[in-house]
Design a protein around this motif. Structure first.
Motif, mmCIF file in Angstrom:
data_model
loop_
_atom_site.group_PDB
_atom_site.id
_atom_site.type_symbol
_atom_site.label_atom_id
_atom_site.label_comp_id
_atom_site.label_asym_id
_atom_site.label_seq_id
_atom_site.Cartn_x
_atom_site.Cartn_y
_atom_site.Cartn_z
ATOM 1 N N GLY A 12 41.805 37.784 36.546
ATOM 2 C CA GLY A 12 40.893 37.060 35.664
ATOM 3 C C GLY A 12 41.561 36.588 34.392
ATOM 4 N N ALA A 13 42.372 37.462 33.781
ATOM 5 C CA ALA A 13 43.070 37.080 32.558
ATOM 6 C C ALA A 13 44.036 35.928 32.821
ATOM 7 C CB ALA A 13 43.812 38.289 31.987
ATOM 8 N N LEU A 14 44.725 35.964 33.962
ATOM 9 C CA LEU A 14 45.614 34.860 34.323
ATOM 10 C C LEU A 14 44.824 33.560 34.477
ATOM 11 C CD1 LEU A 14 47.992 36.552 36.918
ATOM 12 C CD2 LEU A 14 48.713 35.379 34.824
ATOM 13 N N SER A 15 43.648 33.648 35.119
ATOM 14 C CA SER A 15 42.856 32.433 35.337
ATOM 15 C C SER A 15 42.276 31.897 34.037
ATOM 16 C CB SER A 15 41.725 32.705 36.336
ATOM 17 O OG SER A 15 40.668 33.440 35.754
ATOM 18 N N ASP A 16 42.063 32.769 33.047
ATOM 19 C CA ASP A 16 41.622 32.311 31.729
ATOM 20 C C ASP A 16 42.728 31.558 31.001
ATOM 21 O OD1 ASP A 16 39.039 33.323 31.846
ATOM 22 O OD2 ASP A 16 39.542 35.210 30.871
ATOM 23 N N SER A 17 43.965 31.764 31.429
ATOM 24 C CA SER A 17 45.105 31.155 30.749
ATOM 25 C C SER A 17 45.646 29.940 31.500
ATOM 26 C CB SER A 17 46.219 32.193 30.582
ATOM 27 O OG SER A 17 47.362 31.611 29.989
ATOM 28 N N VAL A 18 46.028 30.119 32.767
ATOM 29 C CA VAL A 18 46.694 29.039 33.509
ATOM 30 C C VAL A 18 45.715 28.217 34.339
ATOM 31 C CG1 VAL A 18 48.816 30.377 33.606
ATOM 32 C CG2 VAL A 18 47.219 30.490 35.522
ATOM 33 N N GLY A 56 36.899 35.128 32.898
ATOM 34 C CA GLY A 56 37.815 35.599 33.930
ATOM 35 C C GLY A 56 38.148 37.058 33.756
ATOM 36 N N MET A 57 38.447 37.459 32.526
ATOM 37 C CA MET A 57 38.764 38.851 32.259
ATOM 38 C C MET A 57 37.550 39.748 32.507
ATOM 39 S SD MET A 57 40.337 40.589 28.792
ATOM 40 C CE MET A 57 41.946 39.827 29.008
ATOM 41 N N ALA A 58 36.365 39.277 32.107
ATOM 42 C CA ALA A 58 35.147 40.056 32.351
ATOM 43 C C ALA A 58 34.929 40.257 33.845
ATOM 44 C CB ALA A 58 33.940 39.355 31.726
ATOM 45 N N SER A 59 35.160 39.198 34.624
ATOM 46 C CA SER A 59 35.035 39.320 36.068
ATOM 47 C C SER A 59 36.081 40.277 36.624
ATOM 48 C CB SER A 59 35.172 37.939 36.721
ATOM 49 O OG SER A 59 34.977 38.002 38.103
ATOM 50 N N SER A 60 37.292 40.260 36.047
ATOM 51 C CA SER A 60 38.343 41.184 36.471
ATOM 52 C C SER A 60 37.915 42.626 36.300
ATOM 53 C CB SER A 60 39.619 40.938 35.657
ATOM 54 O OG SER A 60 40.373 39.877 36.160
ATOM 55 N N LEU A 61 37.455 42.943 35.094
ATOM 56 C CA LEU A 61 37.101 44.325 34.818
ATOM 57 C C LEU A 61 35.874 44.755 35.623
ATOM 58 C CD1 LEU A 61 37.984 46.750 33.234
ATOM 59 C CD2 LEU A 61 36.615 45.971 31.290
ATOM 60 N N ASN A 70 49.435 36.828 26.897
ATOM 61 C CA ASN A 70 50.544 37.663 26.455
ATOM 62 C C ASN A 70 50.040 39.091 26.321
ATOM 63 O OD1 ASN A 70 49.435 38.000 23.658
ATOM 64 N ND2 ASN A 70 49.874 35.797 23.546
ATOM 65 N N ALA A 71 50.947 40.009 26.190
ATOM 66 C CA ALA A 71 50.579 41.426 26.211
ATOM 67 C C ALA A 71 49.588 41.767 25.102
ATOM 68 C CB ALA A 71 51.834 42.288 26.087
ATOM 69 N N ARG A 72 49.820 41.217 23.900
ATOM 70 C CA ARG A 72 48.938 41.556 22.778
ATOM 71 C C ARG A 72 47.535 41.021 23.008
ATOM 72 N NH1 ARG A 72 51.018 40.112 16.856
ATOM 73 N NH2 ARG A 72 52.508 41.722 17.528
ATOM 74 N N ASP A 73 47.426 39.762 23.463
ATOM 75 C CA ASP A 73 46.110 39.180 23.699
ATOM 76 C C ASP A 73 45.411 39.878 24.869
ATOM 77 O OD1 ASP A 73 44.194 36.817 23.180
ATOM 78 O OD2 ASP A 73 44.548 36.696 25.337
ATOM 79 N N LEU A 74 46.193 40.241 25.895
ATOM 80 C CA LEU A 74 45.614 40.931 27.049
ATOM 81 C C LEU A 74 45.017 42.269 26.623
ATOM 82 C CD1 LEU A 74 45.415 40.462 30.152
ATOM 83 C CD2 LEU A 74 47.452 41.906 30.365
#
Length: 411
Positions: free
Chosen positions: A71-77, A346-351, A203-207
């Protein structure tokens, strides 16, 4: 939602829903399709029962782990690159499973399947909310729920038929073919639904900042439990089908389809009702009725199995009622989870998917083997799993009374 969504897809809504649902169903489908072939695989590759269990555990843990990043990847790329890579790797991993000649290779390729399959589950939910406003998103999510709920029910039927008529290798060749067809359909027709203005840095910090934000939100975690855990009250019976249907109810393998037919009917009816009710009643009311139906069905199931010897003439009907209640409420709660953090859908869906898949893994590896030979044990475990989701929803309604009343403020 994407401000240009109306320009991205001009075809019928059901076609987009079907493609999104196919993406979301890859994960559960690849879990259950090979279960009927367990004995044949073990004999062919000389695997012990523990090693065969590892082929399932490797998939589930890979699925749960990578869900944190899809999800985090899809929020970015973007959504398209993530699902294309995910489905492509899934097809290659399925090919590897089909070509495996020893259990170590099978375990490794099953883990790779799990790592890649989660892309479809996670990103498909975000695509729905990218493309549709809340009421319309609920209707589409209801259509998606039909296919998502049907997948784990029909997968053992297909897997069993392939195993009997073509051998266990055919099961994985079938999954590879699904991956290839789905990849082609996504490449040709699925638009990029993430608007450039909504892209997040990766990036790691934003993730870590994002996961701390979501993981420290009690409301998010409770809604994720309310949407994910009750599914296992039904999924438990799918995992236990050979023992429950064959040993407990005394059905022949050729009669197993009755259970899946009844369960699918409940899922489809509930999802259709959920779509019809979108925008007509408050979302909280729909969730309440979904839980009430699940509670009633689970209590009837428990009382009947405690009072009578289980029989095929009635023992499967409460499960259909439970399935109806689950599919009535889950599209609403899933969208509520995604709309809590619209900038990180995307991240919310991931978690959310990670929580659900960890629960699936626990049920498959620990709970189902303990209760699958007892109708009463299954009914107790089912009502306990449902109760976790119900308690989570009641806490949300108590602490945040506006939940499920007003439409989300953010697009």
């Amino acid at each position: 939602m994407n401000p240009d969504a109306a320009k991205l897809w001009r075809g019928p809504r059901w076609a987009l829903a079907l493609m999104i649902a196919a993406l979301g169903s890859v994960g559960p489908f690849s879990i259950d399709t090979y279960l009927p072939a367990f004995a044949g695989i073990a004999a062919d590759v000389r695997a012990t029962p523990v090693q065969m269990q590892q082929t399932l555990s490797a998939y589930l843990f890979g699925f749960a782990f990578m869900n944190l990043f899809h999800g985090a990847l899809s929020d970015s790329v973007g959504r398209r690159p993530v699902v294309l890579w995910g489905v492509g790797v899934f097809a290659l991993a399925s090919t590897g499973c089909a070509l495996s000649t020893h259990v170590g290779a099978l375990i490794a390729f099953r883990a790779l399947q799990g790592l890649s399959a989660g892309a479809g589950v996670v990103v498909s939910r975000a695509i729905v909310r990218d493309m549709f406003a809340p009421v319309e998103a609920q209707r589409v999510m209801s259509q998606v729920t039909i296919y998502f709920g049907v997948a784990p029910a029909i997968a053992p039927i297909i897997g069993g038929w392939l195993f009997v008529h073509a051998g266990w290798h055919a099961v994985f060749w079938f999954l590879a073919a699904i991956g290839l067809v789905l990849w082609t359909a996504i490449w040709r027709w699925l638009p990029e639904s993430l608007h450039p203005s909504q892209a997040q840095p990766f990036n790691a910090r934003d993730l870590m900042r994002g996961y701390v934000q979501l993981g420290s939100s009690p409301r998010f975690l409770l809604l994720a439990l309310a949407s994910g855990i009750p599914f296992n009250g039904m999924f438990l019976y799918v995992l236990s089908a050979p023992a429950f249907l064959g040993d407990v109810l005394g059905l022949a393998p050729t009669q197993f389809f009755w259970f899946f037919l009844i369960s699918i009917a409940g899922i489809m009816a509930g999802a259709l009702a959920s779509g019809r009710l979108a925008g007509r009643i408050e979302r909280r009311v729909q969730v309440r009725w979904g839980f009430r139906i699940m509670v009633a069905s689970a209590l009837v199931n428990l009382a009947a199995n405690a009072a009578f010897e289980p029989h095929a003439s009635w023992a499967m009907l409460p499960i259909a009622g439970y399935s109806f209640g689950w599919s009535l409420m889950v599209p609403v709660v899933t969208l509520m989870v995604l709309d809590l953090f619209p900038e990180r859908r995307g991240m919310a869906s991931s978690l959310q998917a990670t929580i659900g898949s960890l629960a699936n893994g626990l049920v498959a590896g620990a709970i189902a083997p303990l209760v699958m030979h007892s109708a009463l044990g299954l009914s107790v475990a089912s009502i306990a799993l449902m109760s976790i989701g119900l308690v989570a929803w009641r806490i949300v309604r108590t602490r945040w009374p506006q939940s499920g009343i007003d439409p989300p403020a953010a697009p």
